[in-house]
Design a protein around this motif. Structure first.
Motif, mmCIF file in Angstrom:
data_model
loop_
_atom_site.group_PDB
_atom_site.id
_atom_site.type_symbol
_atom_site.label_atom_id
_atom_site.label_comp_id
_atom_site.label_asym_id
_atom_site.label_seq_id
_atom_site.Cartn_x
_atom_site.Cartn_y
_atom_site.Cartn_z
ATOM 1 N N VAL A 265 -35.769 148.334 -45.919
ATOM 2 C CA VAL A 265 -34.465 147.863 -46.406
ATOM 3 C C VAL A 265 -33.924 148.833 -47.464
ATOM 4 C CG1 VAL A 265 -33.275 146.019 -47.661
ATOM 5 C CG2 VAL A 265 -34.877 145.452 -45.827
ATOM 6 N N GLN A 266 -34.819 149.280 -48.362
ATOM 7 C CA GLN A 266 -34.377 150.215 -49.413
ATOM 8 C C GLN A 266 -33.790 151.489 -48.802
ATOM 9 O OE1 GLN A 266 -37.958 150.632 -51.678
ATOM 10 N NE2 GLN A 266 -37.344 149.130 -53.236
ATOM 11 N N ILE A 267 -34.441 151.976 -47.767
ATOM 12 C CA ILE A 267 -33.936 153.197 -47.116
ATOM 13 C C ILE A 267 -32.538 152.942 -46.570
ATOM 14 C CG2 ILE A 267 -34.275 154.757 -45.126
ATOM 15 C CD1 ILE A 267 -37.348 154.434 -45.694
ATOM 16 N N ALA A 268 -32.338 151.766 -45.963
ATOM 17 C CA ALA A 268 -31.012 151.435 -45.405
ATOM 18 C C ALA A 268 -29.985 151.167 -46.497
ATOM 19 C CB ALA A 268 -31.138 150.229 -44.479
ATOM 20 N N GLN A 269 -30.449 150.969 -47.729
ATOM 21 C CA GLN A 269 -29.499 150.775 -48.830
ATOM 22 C C GLN A 269 -28.992 152.096 -49.401
ATOM 23 O OE1 GLN A 269 -31.802 148.195 -51.324
ATOM 24 N NE2 GLN A 269 -30.900 146.348 -50.426
ATOM 25 N N VAL A 270 -29.772 153.159 -49.211
ATOM 26 C CA VAL A 270 -29.381 154.425 -49.843
ATOM 27 C C VAL A 270 -29.033 155.527 -48.832
ATOM 28 C CG1 VAL A 270 -30.762 153.971 -51.915
ATOM 29 C CG2 VAL A 270 -31.791 155.239 -50.013
ATOM 30 N N ALA A 275 -28.546 153.246 -42.489
ATOM 31 C CA ALA A 275 -27.838 151.976 -42.703
ATOM 32 C C ALA A 275 -27.010 151.578 -41.479
ATOM 33 C CB ALA A 275 -26.935 152.091 -43.928
ATOM 34 N N VAL A 276 -26.396 152.555 -40.837
ATOM 35 C CA VAL A 276 -25.551 152.247 -39.673
ATOM 36 C C VAL A 276 -26.400 151.630 -38.553
ATOM 37 C CG1 VAL A 276 -24.117 153.280 -37.863
ATOM 38 C CG2 VAL A 276 -23.768 153.933 -40.245
ATOM 39 N N THR A 277 -27.555 152.209 -38.306
ATOM 40 C CA THR A 277 -28.422 151.688 -37.237
ATOM 41 C C THR A 277 -29.018 150.340 -37.639
ATOM 42 O OG1 THR A 277 -28.979 153.990 -36.905
ATOM 43 C CG2 THR A 277 -30.238 152.390 -35.638
ATOM 44 N N HIS A 278 -29.398 150.244 -38.896
ATOM 45 C CA HIS A 278 -29.927 148.997 -39.456
ATOM 46 C C HIS A 278 -28.897 147.868 -39.236
ATOM 47 C CE1 HIS A 278 -32.176 146.875 -42.782
ATOM 48 N NE2 HIS A 278 -30.985 146.321 -42.983
ATOM 49 N N ASN A 279 -27.645 148.155 -39.607
ATOM 50 C CA ASN A 279 -26.594 147.128 -39.459
ATOM 51 C C ASN A 279 -26.227 146.905 -37.993
ATOM 52 O OD1 ASN A 279 -26.592 146.784 -42.184
ATOM 53 N ND2 ASN A 279 -24.708 147.928 -42.572
ATOM 54 N N SER A 316 -27.009 148.890 -46.248
ATOM 55 C CA SER A 316 -27.588 147.741 -45.544
ATOM 56 C C SER A 316 -26.913 146.429 -45.932
ATOM 57 C CB SER A 316 -29.074 147.657 -45.911
ATOM 58 O OG SER A 316 -29.558 146.364 -45.684
ATOM 59 N N LEU A 317 -26.753 145.557 -44.943
ATOM 60 C CA LEU A 317 -26.225 144.222 -45.230
ATOM 61 C C LEU A 317 -27.340 143.274 -45.655
ATOM 62 C CD1 LEU A 317 -23.937 144.078 -42.090
ATOM 63 C CD2 LEU A 317 -23.075 143.886 -44.423
ATOM 64 N N THR A 318 -28.576 143.645 -45.352
ATOM 65 C CA THR A 318 -29.687 142.782 -45.751
ATOM 66 C C THR A 318 -30.353 143.331 -47.007
ATOM 67 O OG1 THR A 318 -31.052 143.979 -44.156
ATOM 68 C CG2 THR A 318 -30.310 141.790 -43.512
ATOM 69 N N ASP A 319 -31.117 142.464 -47.637
ATOM 70 C CA ASP A 319 -31.848 142.789 -48.847
ATOM 71 C C ASP A 319 -33.233 142.162 -48.737
ATOM 72 O OD1 ASP A 319 -31.310 143.994 -51.434
ATOM 73 O OD2 ASP A 319 -29.299 143.136 -51.160
#
Ligand code: HMG
Length: 439
Positions: A265-270, A275-279, A316-319
């Motif tokens: 999640v941290q990686i998708a936050q920064v 983040a695009v793939t995560h979301n 990321s939209l999640t935390d």
């Protein structure tokens, strides 16, 4: 071979099919057959679908699946999902099953505010415009009474109209920034009707306003339209459990699993590329429920991604967090949804999907949709930080590969069994099919 046409919209459906088959496909007869094959034999039902859009040729099917065992705020849901991608429904189901025994999903509506704007050009000062706006604000609301009275009876209506100075962006550009409560309706038609009335009133009142110069009386309305960016129409979905309870069939310990989930999640936050793939993974769940329930996935997509970039970089939209030995995983996102109006009373499968969801209010649907997104992200991250995505994804994709290779029902049965203990890939499936046929 390609051609242009005048008056296409006036042709009958059969004529449209003939024309497109003739001018844009290599085998017109095959094209006509395919297009007609997908018509519904119930002519009334087909007419209904024909009239959803314009220039309809046929129906485009998506599978409608179901993800059961969602425990949301202590009630069970089976969530309908319309999607073409294999493994999404299985992933949602698996996450639902996982969290069912760990307290389930908890949700909260943070706000339900919808937004619309009248964009206009005024060749005068903000002070003068503010004085005018203060004088006519009440008239803006009262002139829209015929539009708002039914919504008001349901507890909704206009909640605020604000004058915004945007002249630092474009010369003489101002806005009426308006907010609405639309209850169980997505509200697009209601909001747009209100905004167009505000624009009319604004122009008419300016003509009458004695403190405006002749030039200032000519307020130039550029457009009046709702915004699909609704950062205060917000829902939160959450799961949590003691770290020890994360233990499952994966090879890694629950502590390592929790840590890797948090790192993911941290990686998708920064990192926007991640983040695009995560979301995207989150939207697998969101869009599928939005489609099944006849809502506007384009509006939701646009609004959600704007929200993901609200602080200036896309994230990321999640935390996720670990505090006092408790693993917590949550999602917050804007969703403007409706459970009345639009396709909800027209499309038989939308009606059925809403019935399966126990006829939710718009708020309840926001909660269910957010949960589907969170579940999807949990399942994807769980695979990514343990086995990798391909194992489960390819296992689900196997049938598509076998269908593509033309495997018979009997062959599929044998090969599905074979791939329970072998890694799936296109080549592996091809080879296994050859071997089966030659043995
Ligand atoms: P598995 O452990 O091999 O499944 O997982 P299983 O056979 O042990 O079954 C366990 C449960 O999974 C089942 O329980 C079902 O709930 C569900 P049961 O029904 O038996 O009591 N399940 C199924 N449900 C319906 N039909 C099925 C089925 N199989 C299992 N055929 C699974 C397999 C695919 C679920 C798992 O590997 C998984 O969750 N993978 C993640 C898949 C995923 O995220 N797909 C989305 C597409 S990839 C993508 O676009 C997004 C991504 O890029 C986002 C990102 O990067 O963040 C990944």
């Amino acid at each position: 071979m390609t051609a242009s046409v005048k008056g296409f919209s006036k042709l009958s459906k059969t004529q449209k099919i003939d024309w497109i088959a003739q001018h844009y496909t290599h085998d017109p007869e095959a094209t006509k057959t395919i297009l007609r094959q997908y018509w519904n034999s119930d002519l009334e039902l087909q007419r209904l679908h024909d009239e959803f859009i314009e220039n309809t040729l046929t129906n485009y099917y998506l599978p409608l699946g179901i993800a059961p065992n969602f425990l949301i705020n202590n009630s069970y849901y089976a969530i309908p999902m319309a999607i073409e991608e294999s493994s999404v429904v299985a992933a949602a189901s698996k996450a639902a099953k996982f969290w069912e025994t760990r307290g389930g999903f908890k949700t909260k509506i943070i706000g339900t505010e919808k937004v619309g704007q009248v964009h206009f050009i005024f060749p005068g000062s903000y002070q003068k415009l503010t004085a005018f706006f203060t004088t006519i604000k009440g008239n803006l609301v009262s002139a829209a009474k015929t539009i708002t009275q039914n919504m008001e009876k349901r507890g909704g209506g206009i909640t605020a109209i604000e004058l915004r100075d945007k002249t630092h962006l474009i010369a003489n550009y101002y806005q009426l920034h308006c907010t609405f409560e639309t209850q169980d309706a997505m509200g697009a038609n209601f909001i747009n009707s209100c905004l167009e009335q505000f624009a009319e009133t604004l122009k008419a009142e300016a003509q009458q306003y004695s403190l405006f110069s002749a030039e200032e009386k000519e307020i130039d309305v550029v457009m009046s339209i709702l915004s699909n960016y609704v950062p205060r129409c917000l829902v939160r979905a959450e799961v949590s459990c003691p770290i020890a309870n994360l233990q499952e069939d994966t090879a890694i310990s629950p502590e390592e699993f929790a840590q890797k989930m948090i790192q993911a999640v941290q990686i998708a936050q920064v990192e926007p590329f991640r983040a695009v793939t995560h979301n995207k993974g989150i939207m697998n769940g969101i869009d599928a429920v939005i489609l099944a329930t006849g809502n506007d996935f384009r509006a939701v997509e646009a609004g959600v991604h704007a929200y993901a970039a609200r602080n200036g970089s896309y994230r990321s939209l999640t935390d996720a967090s670990v505090e006092n030995g408790i693993f917590k995983f949550w999602l917050e996102l804007p969703l403007a949804l409706g459970t009345v109006g639009g396709l909800t009373r027209l499309h038989p499968l939308v009606k059925l999907a809403l019935e399966i969801l126990q006829k939710p209010s718009a708020k309840e649907l926001m909660e269910i949709v957010a949960v589907a997104g969170l579940a999807q992200n949990f399942a994807a991250l769980r695979s990514l930080v343990t086995t990798g995505i391909q194992q489960g994804h390819m296992k689900m994709h196997l049938l598509n590969i076998l269908n593509q290779l033309g495997a018979s029902t009997a062959e599929k049965e044998v090969l599905i069994n074979h791939f329970k203990t072998n890694t799936v890939s296109h080549n592996a499936a091809l080879e296994a099919l050859h071997q089966l046929r030659s043995s």
